[in-house]
Structures are given as structure tokens and as C-alpha cells.
Design an enzyme around this catalytic site. Structure first.
Site, PDB file in Angstrom:
ATOM      1  N   ASP A   1       0.848  -1.193   0.000  1.00  0.00           N
ATOM      2  CA  ASP A   1       0.000   0.000   0.000  1.00  0.00           C
ATOM      3  C   ASP A   1       0.882   1.240   0.000  1.00  0.00           C
ATOM      4  O   ASP A   1       1.983   1.243   0.547  1.00  0.00           O
ATOM      5  CB  ASP A   1      -0.981  -0.006   1.172  1.00  0.00           C
ATOM      6  CG  ASP A   1      -0.313   0.171   2.524  1.00  0.00           C
ATOM      7  OD1 ASP A   1       0.169   1.277   2.816  1.00  0.00           O
ATOM      8  OD2 ASP A   1      -0.278  -0.805   3.307  1.00  0.00           O
TER       9      ASP A   1
ATOM     10  N   GLU B   1      -7.498   4.211  12.261  1.00  0.00           N
ATOM     11  CA  GLU B   1      -6.372   4.255  13.186  1.00  0.00           C
ATOM     12  C   GLU B   1      -6.336   5.633  13.818  1.00  0.00           C
ATOM     13  O   GLU B   1      -7.026   6.555  13.373  1.00  0.00           O
ATOM     14  CB  GLU B   1      -5.058   3.959  12.464  1.00  0.00           C
ATOM     15  CG  GLU B   1      -4.736   4.917  11.320  1.00  0.00           C
ATOM     16  CD  GLU B   1      -3.433   4.570  10.621  1.00  0.00           C
ATOM     17  OE1 GLU B   1      -2.391   4.555  11.306  1.00  0.00           O
ATOM     18  OE2 GLU B   1      -3.457   4.320   9.398  1.00  0.00           O
TER      19      GLU B   1
ATOM     20  N   ASP C   1      -9.471   3.256   6.322  1.00  0.00           N
ATOM     21  CA  ASP C   1      -8.288   3.197   7.180  1.00  0.00           C
ATOM     22  C   ASP C   1      -8.677   3.742   8.552  1.00  0.00           C
ATOM     23  O   ASP C   1      -8.892   4.941   8.723  1.00  0.00           O
ATOM     24  CB  ASP C   1      -7.172   4.028   6.545  1.00  0.00           C
ATOM     25  CG  ASP C   1      -5.861   3.980   7.308  1.00  0.00           C
ATOM     26  OD1 ASP C   1      -5.839   3.453   8.433  1.00  0.00           O
ATOM     27  OD2 ASP C   1      -4.861   4.487   6.775  1.00  0.00           O
TER      28      ASP C   1
END
Length: 235
Positions: A34, A124, A122
């Protein structure tokens, strides 16, 4: 997928059944990686010749940031035979549906052409924001569900979720809400993936290291190439 571009810039300046492609019996593995704007000049030909077969590319963050390198990276991956897809760095303290729509409008969509991965959320922490973006576990679960349901309504696929076991435990209470519908991209930099968090019986992708020889982070698909192709196609 360690720090958002917005974070670095700020610091410098001051339920549907799982798709058929989600296969329970996994065999083999496929290398990928990625990338984001931190890797603007990836040599995709060398990466493909080196064995990588898929790439996840940062497209958006929140509702205001679009990666300036996304289009060239996506085109480079496509031209070099990669299975590829976009990901969205989530800010769960603002509207889930607005972020999903922004992601879809700026590279995060999916089609069943066999070379496009479903978009990825994503999830986080990031500097400058409170732990879990100030949300309770129930509010975080509701945010993820709203984003995921919106994505599914617009594309016919659920997005993938990227997260670590620690974040998932801390910010969702290790919920099992999504374990049978949403593919897991497991962030665990270790020699083995270990036990997935929440209700996931297995990971679909594993981010096993925060470096990769052709740039970005190393990712491993939990299955063979034929399974990856079926997963991309959605059935």
C-alpha cells in the site's frame, strides 16, 4: 498507513451476507503493498516483476483532502497489470456519509472488472485528535456502519476495514458487528498474523510490515491468485 498527510502537514506548520469471493478456506498467499503521497514515484513495473500483484493507494482523507498523487499512481498500477484500489483515511469525528461520498467521488469506487478492489476504510489514530476521535465504542460502531452501508448502497460491495487489534479493542470494544460482512485488512507488523480481532474468522489482507522494497507498506493477501481475482470481481 501510519500517519495521515493532514497530520504531517499540520505538524510541519505548527448487514448483507459476505460476498462469494470471501473464501473460508485460504490457500497460498499473494504479495502486494500500500502507498500514499509519501511514495509519489513508485516503479510499478519493477514491483510487478518483483512479484507484487496488488496495490492499495491512498485517495482521500476526511472531506477535504485528496491525494495529489492518486491519479498517477492508480494509472501506473493499472498500466502494469496490478489489481488495485483506493483507501480513505477516516476521521470518525465528522459525518460518515459525507466522507464516503467524498471517497467515492475521488477514486474510491468499485466495479466488477476483475482488477478493482473494493475501497478500504483506514481506521487508526492520528496526532492532533483525541483517542478514538473522542467517540464512545457505540458511536464508533455506528460511524463505521454508516460509512459501510453507504458504500454498499452506492457500489454493491462493502468496503474493507483496515485496523489493528489494539485500535479495534480500544475504540469499538472489540465488536463482532462486522466480522461476517466486511473484509478485514489486519495491521500487525509481526512474523505471523495471529488471531484476528472482533468477530472476523480470518483476515483477508495482512499488513505485515511498515516497509516494502518498492515503497510503502507490505501487504499479503490471504489466498492464492485465483482467489484474489475472484475477490476483486466480487463473486
Amino acid at each position: 498507513m501510519k500517519l495521515s498527510l493532514l497530520t504531517v502537514a499540520a505538524a510541519a506548520g505548527a448487514a448483507v451476507a459476505a460476498p462469494a469471493a470471501e473464501i473460508d478456506t485460504r490457500a497460498g498467499s499473494v504479495q502486494g503493498f500500500d502507498i500514499s503521497g509519501y511514495q509519489p514515484n513508485v516503479d510499478f513495473r519493477a514491483a510487478y516483476n518483483g512479484g507484487a500483484r496488488f496495490v492499495m493507494i491512498k485517495a482521500t482523507e476526511g472531506t477535504t483532502f485528496k491525494s495529489s498523487t492518486f491519479n498517477s499512481q492508480y494509472t501506473g498500477a493499472t498500466n502494469n497489470k496490478f489489481i488495485r484500489g483506493g483507501y480513505h483515511f477516516a476521521h470518525p469525528d465528522t459525518s460518515a456519509t459525507a466522507q464516503c461520498d467524498y471517497f467515492l467521488a475521488n477514486g474510491g469506487g468499485w466495479s466488477n472488472d476483475g482488477i478493482t478492489l473494493p475501497g478500504m476504510i483506514d481506521l487508526e489514530g492520528t496526532s492532533g485528535k483525541p483517542k478514538c476521535y473522542g467517540l464512545s465504542a457505540s458511536a464508533m460502531i455506528a460511524w463505521i456502519k454508516a460509512f459501510s452501508d453507504r458504500y454498499n448502497a452506492k457500489t454493491g460491495r462493502y468496503p474493507m476495514i483496515y485496523t489493528s487489534p489494539d485500535w479495534w479493542q480500544s475504540c469499538t470494544g472489540n465488536t463482532k458487528t462486522f466480522g461476517t460482512t466486511i473484509p478485514l485488512v489486519l495491521a500487525r507488523w509481526a512474523s505471523s498474523p495471529g488471531t484476528p480481532p472482533g468477530g472476523w474468522p480470518y483476515h483477508t489482507f495482512w499488513q505485515n510490515a511498515d516497509t516494502y522494497r518498492f515503497g510503502g507498506d507490505s501487504e499479503i493477501f490471504n489466498g492464492g491468485m485465483d482467489q484474489l481475482q475472484r475477490f476483486a470481481k466480487g463473486g
